[in-house]
Design a protein around this motif. Sequence first.
Motif, PDB file in Angstrom:
ATOM      1  N   CYS A 188      29.575  72.922 -12.980  1.00 38.20           N
ATOM      2  CA  CYS A 188      30.010  72.828 -14.376  1.00 38.20           C
ATOM      3  C   CYS A 188      31.501  73.109 -14.552  1.00 38.20           C
ATOM      4  CB  CYS A 188      29.228  73.826 -15.234  1.00 38.20           C
ATOM      5  SG  CYS A 188      27.445  73.553 -15.268  1.00 38.20           S
ATOM      6  N   ARG A 248      34.030  74.937 -21.360  1.00 37.44           N
ATOM      7  CA  ARG A 248      34.478  74.403 -22.637  1.00 37.44           C
ATOM      8  C   ARG A 248      35.819  75.034 -23.000  1.00 37.44           C
ATOM      9  NH1 ARG A 248      30.934  75.036 -28.177  1.00 37.44           N
ATOM     10  NH2 ARG A 248      32.172  73.640 -29.486  1.00 37.44           N
ATOM     11  N   GLU A 249      36.729  74.260 -23.531  1.00 35.79           N
ATOM     12  CA  GLU A 249      38.095  74.714 -23.819  1.00 35.79           C
ATOM     13  C   GLU A 249      38.132  75.907 -24.756  1.00 35.79           C
ATOM     14  OE1 GLU A 249      41.163  73.974 -22.657  1.00 35.79           O
ATOM     15  OE2 GLU A 249      40.066  72.846 -21.138  1.00 35.79           O
ATOM     16  N   ILE A 266      36.213  78.425 -24.902  1.00 36.77           N
ATOM     17  CA  ILE A 266      35.975  79.666 -24.161  1.00 36.77           C
ATOM     18  C   ILE A 266      37.266  80.114 -23.480  1.00 36.77           C
ATOM     19  CG2 ILE A 266      34.699  80.724 -22.247  1.00 36.77           C
ATOM     20  CD1 ILE A 266      32.356  78.925 -22.927  1.00 36.77           C
ATOM     21  N   GLU A 290      25.121  79.494 -21.237  1.00 35.38           N
ATOM     22  CA  GLU A 290      24.494  78.295 -21.792  1.00 35.38           C
ATOM     23  C   GLU A 290      25.376  77.112 -21.433  1.00 35.38           C
ATOM     24  OE1 GLU A 290      23.960  78.855 -25.960  1.00 35.38           O
ATOM     25  OE2 GLU A 290      22.122  80.042 -25.715  1.00 35.38           O
ATOM     26  N   PHE A 291      24.762  75.981 -21.077  1.00 33.19           N
ATOM     27  CA  PHE A 291      25.550  74.806 -20.705  1.00 33.19           C
ATOM     28  C   PHE A 291      24.831  73.538 -21.127  1.00 33.19           C
ATOM     29  CE2 PHE A 291      22.706  75.618 -17.218  1.00 33.19           C
ATOM     30  CZ  PHE A 291      22.386  74.391 -16.660  1.00 33.19           C
ATOM     31  N   SER A 292      25.620  72.500 -21.311  1.00 33.62           N
ATOM     32  CA  SER A 292      25.078  71.207 -21.706  1.00 33.62           C
ATOM     33  C   SER A 292      25.921  70.120 -21.074  1.00 33.62           C
ATOM     34  CB  SER A 292      25.085  71.071 -23.233  1.00 33.62           C
ATOM     35  OG  SER A 292      24.624  69.798 -23.626  1.00 33.62           O
ATOM     36  N   ASN A 293      25.278  69.141 -20.448  1.00 32.88           N
ATOM     37  CA  ASN A 293      25.988  68.042 -19.776  1.00 32.88           C
ATOM     38  C   ASN A 293      27.039  68.585 -18.802  1.00 32.88           C
ATOM     39  OD1 ASN A 293      24.550  66.061 -21.246  1.00 32.88           O
ATOM     40  ND2 ASN A 293      25.952  66.325 -22.974  1.00 32.88           N
ATOM     41  N   VAL A 305      28.709  71.288 -18.858  1.00 29.03           N
ATOM     42  CA  VAL A 305      29.837  71.994 -19.484  1.00 29.03           C
ATOM     43  C   VAL A 305      29.317  73.322 -20.023  1.00 29.03           C
ATOM     44  CG1 VAL A 305      31.564  71.999 -21.316  1.00 29.03           C
ATOM     45  CG2 VAL A 305      31.043  69.865 -20.102  1.00 29.03           C
ATOM     46  N   ILE A 306      29.915  74.428 -19.599  1.00 27.65           N
ATOM     47  CA  ILE A 306      29.516  75.755 -20.083  1.00 27.65           C
ATOM     48  C   ILE A 306      30.008  75.919 -21.515  1.00 27.65           C
ATOM     49  CG2 ILE A 306      29.839  78.246 -19.777  1.00 27.65           C
ATOM     50  CD1 ILE A 306      30.114  77.690 -16.754  1.00 27.65           C
ATOM     51  N   THR A 307      29.063  76.205 -22.412  1.00 26.41           N
ATOM     52  CA  THR A 307      29.395  76.285 -23.839  1.00 26.41           C
ATOM     53  C   THR A 307      29.399  77.713 -24.371  1.00 26.41           C
ATOM     54  OG1 THR A 307      27.064  75.926 -24.381  1.00 26.41           O
ATOM     55  CG2 THR A 307      28.502  73.976 -24.302  1.00 26.41           C
ATOM     56  N   ASP A 308      28.753  78.637 -23.658  1.00 26.64           N
ATOM     57  CA  ASP A 308      28.709  80.012 -24.159  1.00 26.64           C
ATOM     58  C   ASP A 308      28.366  80.972 -23.020  1.00 26.64           C
ATOM     59  OD1 ASP A 308      28.954  82.021 -25.975  1.00 26.64           O
ATOM     60  OD2 ASP A 308      27.072  81.635 -27.023  1.00 26.64           O
TER      61      ASP A 308
END
Length: 331
Positions: free
Chosen positions: A24, A27-28, A30, A44-47, A49-52
């Motif tokens: 992964c 996310r910018e 972060i 947490e990640f999606s596609n 990309v770590i989102t949280d």
Amino acid sequence: MQGQIYKIYSDSYYVKSDDKIHVCKIREVIKKQKTSVVTGDYVEFSNDVITDILPRKSYIKRPAVANVDQIVVVSALKEPELDFVQLNRYISLAKYYKIPVILCFNKEDLEIENGLQDKIEEIYKDLGYKIAFTSATENKGTDYFAKLLKGKLSALCGNSGVGKSSLINALNPDIKLKTGSVSDKLSRGTHTTRHCEIIPVYEDTNIIDTPGFSNVKFDFILPKDVDTLFEEISKYSKNCKFSDCLHINEVGCEVLKNLENIPQSRYESYLEFLNEAFEYKEKIKYNGIKSETHKKFHNNKAMVKISEKKRQTSRNNAKQMVYKEIEDEKE
């Protein structure tokens, strides 16, 4: 999706979720929050990309790891020679972060100084630390060491050359980590571990192998707090005559009265860390380090909470700027 970061290499974050590894990016937003993402973090990640970053149960800045159950301080009994002050650095650092400690003394197969192991037990068993004496090359003591690790995520830390990677290989020969040797000239090891990585040893047992390092300094706490890192000192310090006693040469110091009950190497370590803390105190005295202590939470993220007084000041400044612009236009 949710998962745990197993290793970080370059700008890639390897996240394990449901026994699958996802490579992964972050996310910018972060990055802009200046929140460090470290090995052991649940995210947490999606596609890919770590989102949280999910809340941590434990964290240590160096080695940078999160959510560990315990820290295992690995030292060599010889080659390199055992440095008690350095050992106390690791122990005190773990205590500062409130993480349990296991002590492992490796290379028991070498010709060890008489009484060294007895001295170690006399100092650290009395403080409540579990101790394992091992030889990774001869597979001695590794069964007991494995019991201390069972069912936990343990971070191994210690100087280069003490045998951390060799110990992991001894626990599970299928892992086959690269190992180094100790320089005869410098009496210290070479770095074979370049990054922190979670390594599954058994089904329910994981280890974070960390790069060897030695320059941990206590230049981030105030002198009055250093004694809290030493159990055998803090138990006497509560009864000192003065609440700000630093246990150097003060009148009515209970620590000084009981020095015969405190191992010399532990008290010497305390004095060394105290000097480093004084450097920090001088630094903030002249440079000033101020941070907001009031925070509010929005969408589970901590944000600085501005006081009503500051808000009003900000509003007044904004009004003044508007009026100034109107006056400028009139002119």
